[in-house]
Design a protein around this motif. Sequence first.
Motif, mmCIF file in Angstrom:
data_model
loop_
_atom_site.group_PDB
_atom_site.id
_atom_site.type_symbol
_atom_site.label_atom_id
_atom_site.label_comp_id
_atom_site.label_asym_id
_atom_site.label_seq_id
_atom_site.Cartn_x
_atom_site.Cartn_y
_atom_site.Cartn_z
ATOM 1 N N MET A 193 40.116 5.945 -32.621
ATOM 2 C CA MET A 193 41.506 6.217 -32.958
ATOM 3 C C MET A 193 42.360 4.957 -32.874
ATOM 4 O O MET A 193 43.331 4.812 -33.631
ATOM 5 C CB MET A 193 42.060 7.310 -32.041
ATOM 6 N N GLU A 194 42.000 4.013 -31.951
ATOM 7 C CA GLU A 194 42.710 2.741 -31.896
ATOM 8 C C GLU A 194 42.480 1.956 -33.202
ATOM 9 O O GLU A 194 43.401 1.319 -33.722
ATOM 10 C CB GLU A 194 42.239 1.930 -30.696
ATOM 11 N N HIS A 220 36.125 17.675 -29.915
ATOM 12 C CA HIS A 220 36.762 18.120 -31.153
ATOM 13 C C HIS A 220 38.219 18.517 -30.946
ATOM 14 O O HIS A 220 39.087 18.177 -31.758
ATOM 15 C CB HIS A 220 35.958 19.281 -31.744
ATOM 16 N N ASN A 221 38.505 19.252 -29.897
ATOM 17 C CA ASN A 221 39.889 19.702 -29.679
ATOM 18 C C ASN A 221 40.824 18.524 -29.415
ATOM 19 O O ASN A 221 41.953 18.485 -29.943
ATOM 20 C CB ASN A 221 39.948 20.687 -28.524
ATOM 21 N N GLU A 226 45.063 14.601 -31.788
ATOM 22 C CA GLU A 226 45.484 13.268 -32.216
ATOM 23 C C GLU A 226 45.608 13.203 -33.753
ATOM 24 O O GLU A 226 46.534 12.583 -34.285
ATOM 25 C CB GLU A 226 44.486 12.237 -31.719
ATOM 26 N N LEU A 227 44.690 13.840 -34.435
ATOM 27 C CA LEU A 227 44.783 13.854 -35.893
ATOM 28 C C LEU A 227 46.010 14.630 -36.366
ATOM 29 O O LEU A 227 46.631 14.266 -37.375
ATOM 30 C CB LEU A 227 43.517 14.473 -36.486
ATOM 31 N N ASN A 228 46.347 15.669 -35.645
ATOM 32 C CA ASN A 228 47.539 16.444 -35.989
ATOM 33 C C ASN A 228 48.790 15.587 -35.859
ATOM 34 O O ASN A 228 49.678 15.614 -36.724
ATOM 35 C CB ASN A 228 47.618 17.679 -35.100
ATOM 36 N N SER A 229 48.858 14.838 -34.795
ATOM 37 C CA SER A 229 50.004 13.930 -34.628
ATOM 38 C C SER A 229 50.019 12.859 -35.713
ATOM 39 O O SER A 229 51.074 12.510 -36.246
ATOM 40 C CB SER A 229 49.952 13.281 -33.240
ATOM 41 N N LEU A 230 48.835 12.333 -36.015
ATOM 42 C CA LEU A 230 48.753 11.303 -37.044
ATOM 43 C C LEU A 230 49.150 11.859 -38.412
ATOM 44 O O LEU A 230 49.769 11.149 -39.222
ATOM 45 C CB LEU A 230 47.326 10.747 -37.088
ATOM 46 N N LEU A 231 48.834 13.129 -38.656
ATOM 47 C CA LEU A 231 49.183 13.742 -39.939
ATOM 48 C C LEU A 231 50.687 13.800 -40.142
ATOM 49 O O LEU A 231 51.182 13.585 -41.258
ATOM 50 C CB LEU A 231 48.579 15.154 -40.000
ATOM 51 N N GLN A 232 51.406 14.070 -39.098
ATOM 52 C CA GLN A 232 52.858 14.147 -39.222
ATOM 53 C C GLN A 232 53.489 12.769 -39.384
ATOM 54 O O GLN A 232 54.594 12.651 -39.924
ATOM 55 C CB GLN A 232 53.434 14.853 -37.987
ATOM 56 N N ILE A 241 42.391 13.541 -43.175
ATOM 57 C CA ILE A 241 42.601 14.266 -41.921
ATOM 58 C C ILE A 241 42.222 15.730 -42.075
ATOM 59 O O ILE A 241 41.533 16.314 -41.224
ATOM 60 C CB ILE A 241 44.063 14.106 -41.468
ATOM 61 N N LEU A 242 42.651 16.341 -43.159
ATOM 62 C CA LEU A 242 42.314 17.747 -43.358
ATOM 63 C C LEU A 242 40.822 17.929 -43.607
ATOM 64 O O LEU A 242 40.231 18.935 -43.203
ATOM 65 C CB LEU A 242 43.119 18.306 -44.535
ATOM 66 N N ASP A 243 40.227 16.947 -44.271
ATOM 67 C CA ASP A 243 38.781 17.013 -44.459
ATOM 68 C C ASP A 243 38.066 16.983 -43.118
ATOM 69 O O ASP A 243 37.083 17.712 -42.898
ATOM 70 C CB ASP A 243 38.354 15.842 -45.342
#
Length: 1333
Positions: A193-194, A220-221, A226-232, A241-243
Amino acid sequence: MMRKKRRSSVDKGEGAPAAPKVKKSRSAGRQSKEAAPEETSQCVFVDFVRVAGVTLRQGGMPNEIGVDQVVFQRRIQQQIQKSPRYPGIIQEFITALESYMENTDRFRNCLLPCIPQSSNRDSSSFQESLLRMLLGIEMLQTSIINTLLEKLPEYMLDRSVFPDILIIPRIIINQLKWLDRVVDTKDLASKLMELVSVAPAEVQCDIITSLPEILEDAQHNDIARELNSLLQEKTQLTVPILDALSSLNLASSLLTEVRGAVMATLAAVQLEDLPVVVKFILHSVSASDAYEVVCNLRKKLELEQCVLPPVLQVSQSRMNSKAPGGSASAAAAGSSQDSISLILDCIKSAVRFQKTISEAWIKAIESVDEVEGHKVMDLLVLLILHSTNANQSRRGAERVLKVKVRNGLIQEALLQRTFRDYAQVMRGYFPSTLALAQSLVRSPDPCVVPFGGNMYLHAFTAFDSYCHQEVVGSLVTHVCSGVGGEVDVALELLCGLVNEKPSEMAMYAVFVKGILDYMDNLTPQQIRRLFHLLSKLAFGQKQGSHIQDDMHIVIRKQLSSTVPKYKRIGIIGAVMIVGSMGLCLFFPLQVTALLELVKSSSESSPEAAALYYDELANLILSSTLDSQVQDMIGKSVLQDFEDDFVVDLGPEISGSFPFPARAMYKLYEDEDQGGIAINLMPLLAKDIQNKGDFRRVSSLCLSPFFRLLRLCVEKRHQGDLEEIDGLLGCPLILTDMDVVEKVESLSKAEREFLCTLLFHTINWFREVVNAFCTQKDTDMKMRVLTRLQNITYLQTLLERALAGTPGYVPPIANFDGDSTDGIVPNSTVPVNKIKKGESTYGTGKKRKASGKNSSESSSQAEEATEADETQQVKEIRPGVSLASYRPFFRELDMEVLSVLQCGLLSRSLLDSELHTKVREEVLLGPAELVFLLEDMLRKLEFSLTAAPAKRAPFLKVTDKSVGFSHLQQRSSKDIASCCVQLMPALCSHLENCHNHFQIMLSENNGETAAQIHSFEYLLNFRSTVPNLSIALCLSQLLSTVSEKGGNPAAYREQTASLARRFLNQDWVTASGEKERGTKFNEALHTLLSIYLEHVDDILKAVEEIAAQGIPELINASKDESSASWPTLSRQTFLVFYKVLMAELEKAVRKIPASKMSDNTEAQSEKLLTWNLAVRDFHILVNLVKKSLYISTYWKIFVHEPVIDMTMFASFKEDVQSLLKTFQLSTRQLHHMCGHSKMHQDTSLTNHVPALKKSLELFVYRVKAMLTLNNCQEAFWMGNLKNRNLKGEEILSQRSQEDDDDDDDDEEKEQQLERSPPPQEQSEDEEDTSDDSE
């Protein structure tokens, strides 16, 4: 090419220095300068790998492996563990590896798969890379991962040195995928993620999409958050991200949170990314939240914003056509359509494989209750549901669409917008579009049929030629089905397509021509439309000219047929073809030849000739023919009519006729003038004499021929009929109508001749009114009104003549339908007393205009005047209703209704000295007004009323379109518009009627006294009523008279008294036996209801019968009745009981609810009323155990009266006493439940659940009342024992108390403290009052 170049450099020797390059990497420079120390630092790694079985190559050559991968990993691990420098040797190995990978070529070789050595070809052809195999060793994995992640930024940022480095980061990330075990997953996730936060977009996508294949499920959770935050933060990463999120195993709560965040960013997502977003949202849905998610998705998915508005599309297309680079914008428009198609494919996939999704979409669309709420998306989803048919969604889609269209929520504008803006998308769902259109057109609901037709039209307009062919084929199938409404709609659509798209439709003329083989099931109007569109295709377009010969062959074949049905088809088709050919000068000879052919073919039958005249008249009315064709038809028609039907009127009429011939209904001012006349009766007499030997001139053709004549003149003179205005007032050669009075004395042939003569006369006048009703001249308007008066008068004469001529079949008046020979109307009805003058004109004014209707002095106007003067009432013989004879009358045009707008018309007649001799006034009388209004009503019912949804099979259904041929050629909208224009005139007539009756009421000031007199007069018959049925009739009559009066309350007491008198009377038959039986009980039921409805206090009346009359019956012997109520016997007990309980329920419902604003007196009065009602109910319930009629009136206990409990605070003791009394009734009802189960009477047990529910509701209402008034301590509940009607415990159930369900054999009961039992409690109830536990 790169590999070949590197191989050439290696050929010089492994240790030889590399050739100089234009762009030299930094690592390569370091290698040349520090070769010796580097080789020393790499020896640990190189030696270990070589011993384990891998040979390292350089210069672009892949590394070779001589052993199996597992053996290689085990050897490396053994070397490290057996080393004396263990565990320090691990760091040395990693350092040596890092030093070895400083060279780019070596690093790339370590990343690429190894190849088997030539000596070991038995091993697998595919081998992992060296680094991939080393990552499988747990003691080395973390360090190697750190090394790889540290080297990754070098290759993703330094693009100038490595032109192909974009591949290197992806290969590095691929090394981390699908490892058997990750030692430190959490650390790996954080480092990845970094990297994502600093990497370029391409590398970011690679890392994010690889996360599910790198990390274990435990992470996974965390990574999803983190992906949810990155999506916004970065919407450009939405797709990767959705993939990734789609492949992660997430908790349901977290998945809901992520889906909500994705849904929130839906409006900001690019169009090309929308398919991935929609796919994620729909594939992450559970059954519990499917409806909510679909509703939100439908709300936020605005497809309308994904395409340009129509105006911008047109302007952009013009710019693209001018600009050389305009194809780019066109490609952009196409890509938007492709993106929408991908979105729909995602929805289609979700619908197909998830039943909850399809159901949620249907519910979401159903929930929209406003027109503006529906979007293009709704129609597209319905097409998807129909096309997939997953989980039977096709039927649901059809149902939802029909309901929405029927309710007006999905309208044609939305359909048009969908086809216009999304034609490319809709093309993919053309089969479903066609199927839905077929279903809607075939629907028996007329509200949805036009929508299906619009789907056909838009599909033909928007799609390609293949779809054109399918649409035309489907419409032809509809026409050939033979179903009336379906055929009409399909023909109308085909005609519309021929008018709007003639060149495209001409290609499919052969398809439409195939309908000619199915004309047997078509109505005349449908045949007209069929030949209209075929003739336009054949003679209006060059592409359709190949069917001209086929049509001529069909027409000649039909015209030469001896079967009337096929000859009619030939005449109709030929005239429609003339209409298409007569629009231009290209076919003048063909038009003339075809008209002569039709004329000669129809000479064999007067019905065929009349049909030809009618069809030609319709053609002239509706089409604009060429002037030469128009003149040719007009001249021949005028000359033929004068020769065939018009004669000069002389002093005498020669000839042999069944009746004396006279010129009747002449409207000329000068009686001495001879003038002309319509030669009706002589023609009719010749028709009868020469029956079977056809002559071209027939009385049957009179009205059709005149219609053709007047339309030709009207067309030629732009509506002016002055050329033929003499026919409006000219007389007809008839006979004196006094012969109708002695119709019974005539022979059958004479009666039928008279009826036929009347029919022809009325039809002539109807066509005359059709012709001249639109003329503006006052004289003509007056004559039209007079002709209307003639029609209404002749109809009264016809009714009398038909009454004396049973079995008579009138002459045909409408020739385009099936023969009406089989219709034998028989609707004789009695005609009561009427005033002779009113039956004719209905007004008190003298009608001077109609006084000249006969050349003799015995005119109908004089009869009307005489009737007005004498006002004598005479008995008229039984007549018939002309309603069933309407098919035998000529149709009135819509323009005739304009006569309703005429007021009082007047003119002055001058003598020879130009002085006013007499002033004539003509007014539309009541008879004429009713005549026109009835015709208007029939027209509106036929045009605007929907046809019945279903038709009874195997029944012969009469054609209701007979008599509406002209009306069918006008649209419903046009007819409604004409009637709307008549509304002011109709309101004026309504006001005149109102004023007339107001005057009558004011003049009849003794009406109230007359009503009182009528009531008292009828009341005098009460002592001579022979039986109960007549007594009931008298009571009902008095009740009706009292209700119609000004003060019904004044008669209530007398009506109730009379009904009670009849109820207290013994009713016996003529033989002396008491009346009984079903009819007697029904009359008694109604009479008792009348008594209780009119009595002042119904509760006291019920108590009187229940507490006095019924106990008398119980104590009486078997055959005796109650002493005070003689009609109450054991046979009528149930009648009394049902009425008493029903009226008690009505009375209780009328008790108003208590309000907080009521004073003490009002509350006390309501409480007293409730006490009376509860006491009556208790008495009636207590009678159950003393009678044997439980099963009959069990239902009445299900609906208990609702006791008002808002007065408890003010009248605590009274309310407690009231509830205690009612509690005894509920206990008795509980005993009835036990009785029904003990006797296993299904007719009783069916009502037990509803009764127990009511009892339980009552208990909890009492508890709520006590709690509201802080008296809950006065309430307690216990189990009530099961007892029978006599109060005896049901022992068979005692052992089962612990096992049985409380709802089946226990009843909750409340006890109120300090509440003494009421005095009216019976002994049986006192015995069971302590049964609660």
